[in-house]
Scaffold this active site. Structure first.
Site, mmCIF file in Angstrom:
data_model
loop_
_atom_site.group_PDB
_atom_site.id
_atom_site.type_symbol
_atom_site.label_atom_id
_atom_site.label_comp_id
_atom_site.label_asym_id
_atom_site.label_seq_id
_atom_site.Cartn_x
_atom_site.Cartn_y
_atom_site.Cartn_z
ATOM 1 N N ARG A 152 0.858 -1.204 0.000
ATOM 2 C CA ARG A 152 0.000 0.000 0.000
ATOM 3 C C ARG A 152 0.889 1.247 0.000
ATOM 4 O O ARG A 152 2.117 1.159 -0.016
ATOM 5 C CB ARG A 152 -0.934 -0.017 1.205
ATOM 6 C CG ARG A 152 -0.214 0.191 2.506
ATOM 7 C CD ARG A 152 -1.173 0.334 3.686
ATOM 8 N NE ARG A 152 -0.419 0.750 4.847
ATOM 9 C CZ ARG A 152 -0.657 0.334 6.081
ATOM 10 N NH1 ARG A 152 -1.641 -0.500 6.321
ATOM 11 N NH2 ARG A 152 0.082 0.784 7.072
ATOM 12 N N TYR A 202 12.581 7.424 14.861
ATOM 13 C CA TYR A 202 12.340 7.528 13.411
ATOM 14 C C TYR A 202 13.356 8.470 12.762
ATOM 15 O O TYR A 202 13.936 8.154 11.720
ATOM 16 C CB TYR A 202 10.913 8.025 13.200
ATOM 17 C CG TYR A 202 10.445 8.064 11.757
ATOM 18 C CD1 TYR A 202 10.086 6.894 11.100
ATOM 19 C CD2 TYR A 202 10.339 9.269 11.069
ATOM 20 C CE1 TYR A 202 9.630 6.924 9.782
ATOM 21 C CE2 TYR A 202 9.877 9.310 9.761
ATOM 22 C CZ TYR A 202 9.513 8.133 9.121
ATOM 23 O OH TYR A 202 9.073 8.169 7.824
HETATM 24 P P1 NDP Z 1 2.417 2.716 4.801
HETATM 25 O O1 NDP Z 1 2.275 2.359 6.235
HETATM 26 O O2 NDP Z 1 1.205 3.088 4.037
HETATM 27 O O3 NDP Z 1 3.153 1.527 3.993
HETATM 28 C C1 NDP Z 1 4.282 0.901 4.514
HETATM 29 C C2 NDP Z 1 4.109 -0.595 4.366
HETATM 30 O O4 NDP Z 1 5.291 -1.234 4.917
HETATM 31 C C3 NDP Z 1 2.909 -1.103 5.174
HETATM 32 O O5 NDP Z 1 2.182 -2.060 4.442
HETATM 33 C C4 NDP Z 1 3.588 -1.710 6.379
HETATM 34 O O6 NDP Z 1 2.797 -2.689 7.042
HETATM 35 C C5 NDP Z 1 4.827 -2.305 5.731
HETATM 36 N N1 NDP Z 1 5.789 -2.765 6.724
HETATM 37 C C6 NDP Z 1 5.925 -2.383 8.013
HETATM 38 N N2 NDP Z 1 6.877 -3.108 8.626
HETATM 39 C C7 NDP Z 1 7.352 -3.974 7.701
HETATM 40 C C8 NDP Z 1 8.337 -4.990 7.723
HETATM 41 N N3 NDP Z 1 9.012 -5.291 8.851
HETATM 42 N N4 NDP Z 1 8.589 -5.687 6.595
HETATM 43 C C9 NDP Z 1 7.889 -5.427 5.465
HETATM 44 N N5 NDP Z 1 6.915 -4.497 5.371
HETATM 45 C C10 NDP Z 1 6.664 -3.771 6.493
HETATM 46 O O7 NDP Z 1 3.499 3.877 4.762
HETATM 47 P P2 NDP Z 1 4.021 4.832 3.585
HETATM 48 O O8 NDP Z 1 3.695 4.267 2.264
HETATM 49 O O9 NDP Z 1 3.611 6.205 3.915
HETATM 50 O O10 NDP Z 1 5.590 4.746 3.861
HETATM 51 C C11 NDP Z 1 6.527 4.163 2.978
HETATM 52 C C12 NDP Z 1 7.896 4.691 3.312
HETATM 53 O O11 NDP Z 1 7.910 6.106 3.179
HETATM 54 C C13 NDP Z 1 8.350 4.400 4.750
HETATM 55 O O12 NDP Z 1 9.718 4.068 4.752
HETATM 56 C C14 NDP Z 1 8.116 5.718 5.442
HETATM 57 O O13 NDP Z 1 8.951 5.883 6.574
HETATM 58 C C15 NDP Z 1 8.453 6.687 4.335
HETATM 59 N N6 NDP Z 1 7.908 8.027 4.550
HETATM 60 C C16 NDP Z 1 6.557 8.199 4.693
HETATM 61 C C17 NDP Z 1 6.052 9.454 4.946
HETATM 62 C C18 NDP Z 1 4.597 9.709 5.147
HETATM 63 O O14 NDP Z 1 4.242 10.828 5.563
HETATM 64 N N7 NDP Z 1 3.712 8.773 4.860
HETATM 65 C C19 NDP Z 1 6.942 10.620 5.054
HETATM 66 C C20 NDP Z 1 8.345 10.326 4.847
HETATM 67 C C21 NDP Z 1 8.790 9.065 4.616
HETATM 68 P P3 NDP Z 1 2.108 -2.329 8.493
HETATM 69 O O15 NDP Z 1 0.954 -1.484 8.238
HETATM 70 O O16 NDP Z 1 1.736 -3.655 9.055
HETATM 71 O O17 NDP Z 1 3.124 -1.618 9.335
#
Ligand code: NDP
Length: 256
Positions: free
Chosen positions: A20, A162
């Site tokens: 997602r 973070y």
């Molecule tokens: P989401 O939570 O929508 O998507 C991240 C996905 O990674 C989720 O499905 C999550 O599952 C999964 N995930 C968590 N832990 C693990 C793991 N151990 N192994 C594999 N998958 C895992 O977040 P975003 O799309 O927003 O974020 C994507 C990236 O962008 C991240 O690295 C985030 O830190 C970075 N980012 C996001 C920002 C924001 O404002 N959204 C801003 C700056 C950076 P689950 O829900 O179970 O945790």
């Protein structure tokens, strides 16, 4: 000539946390450019929902369950993806978590460890395991997902775990980029501002978010597809002279 550089026909991309949000949007962008894409996520239901969302748009992907905190599992996933797809050319090391926000003086050990384990260790395991076969083949592009939080403290949010992990991702990226540049593998970071995804939406009604919005020159958050556009650029040959770069997609926030 220029648009041809954005084409990814014949290349395979692997995306962590791709069920997602930003990872799923990146999958769509890379598929549109012609890549064969494997999405992975640690949660089977998120992964299936992501795969179904893409299928509904006529986009086919391979989908693999993968927890990036398990180095052996990351190694097996890299081996399997390389074997099944004849080599992985692009890695988007995107999986991440942010919560819970916790004051620096009271951060429980397990909260610190969990965030650093997913956000920094998981990125390293992914780069190491997918990078090794890229080095053997002499080509590849790795995109790590950092954050504006790796550059600023975003003080009211209380996310020392973070922030530290994301700053680590930025410097890990530069370190690997330097080591691997002569061997054909590029490593770059996309560092987003707040993005409208499940991860950050929960915070949009907090008072600190109102202050943040006032201080953001563009007066808005980014969308997942705007981050995916930056990922696509770094994945393809349009960015062939870039390695060790940090591409900030922050609606101007860090201008302050
Ligand atoms: P989401 O939570 O929508 O998507 C991240 C996905 O990674 C989720 O499905 C999550 O599952 C999964 N995930 C968590 N832990 C693990 C793991 N151990 N192994 C594999 N998958 C895992 O977040 P975003 O799309 O927003 O974020 C994507 C990236 O962008 C991240 O690295 C985030 O830190 C970075 N980012 C996001 C920002 C924001 O404002 N959204 C801003 C700056 C950076 P689950 O829900 O179970 O945790």
């Amino acid at each position: 000539m220029y648009l041809d550089k954005y084409k990814l026909d014949g290349r395979t991309a692997f995306i962590t946390g791709g069920g997602r949000g930003i990872g799923l949007a990146a999958a769509e962008a890379l598929i549109e450019a012609g890549a064969n894409v494997v999405i992975s996520d640690h949660d089977a239901s998120i992964l299936e929902a992501g795969r179904a969302e893409l299928a509904a748009k006529g986009r086919q992907v391979d989908a693999v369950i993968l927890d990036v905190t398990k180095p052996d599992a990351v190694g097996r996933a890299a081996e399997e993806a390389n074997r099944r797809h004849g080599g992985v050319d692009i890695l988007v090391a995107n999986a991440g978590i942010a919560w819970p926000d916790t004051p620096g003086e009271a951060m429980p050990d397990d909260v610190w460890r969990k965030v650093v384990d997913v956000d920094l260790n998981g990125v390293y395991w992914s780069c190491r395991e997918f990078g090794r076969p890229m080095l053997e083949r002499g080509r590849g592009s790795i995109i790590t997902i950092g954050s504006m939080s790796g550059l600023i403290s975003n003080k009211p949010q209380r996310q020392a775990h973070y922030n530290a992990a994301k700053a680590g991702v930025h410097h890990l990226t530069r370190s690997l980029a330097g080591e691997w540049a002569e061997r054909g593998v590029r490593v770059n970071t996309v560092a987003p501002t707040y993005v409208d995804t499940v991860m950050s939406r929960g915070g949009f009604d907090q008072p600190m978010f109102k202050t943040w919005m006032e201080m953001t020159p563009m007066k808005r958050v980014a969308t997942a597809d705007e981050i995916a556009s930056a990922i696509l650029f770094l994945a393809c040959d349009a960015s062939s002279a870039m390695t060790g770069s940090l591409m900030l997609v922050d609606c101007g926030y860090t201008i302050w």
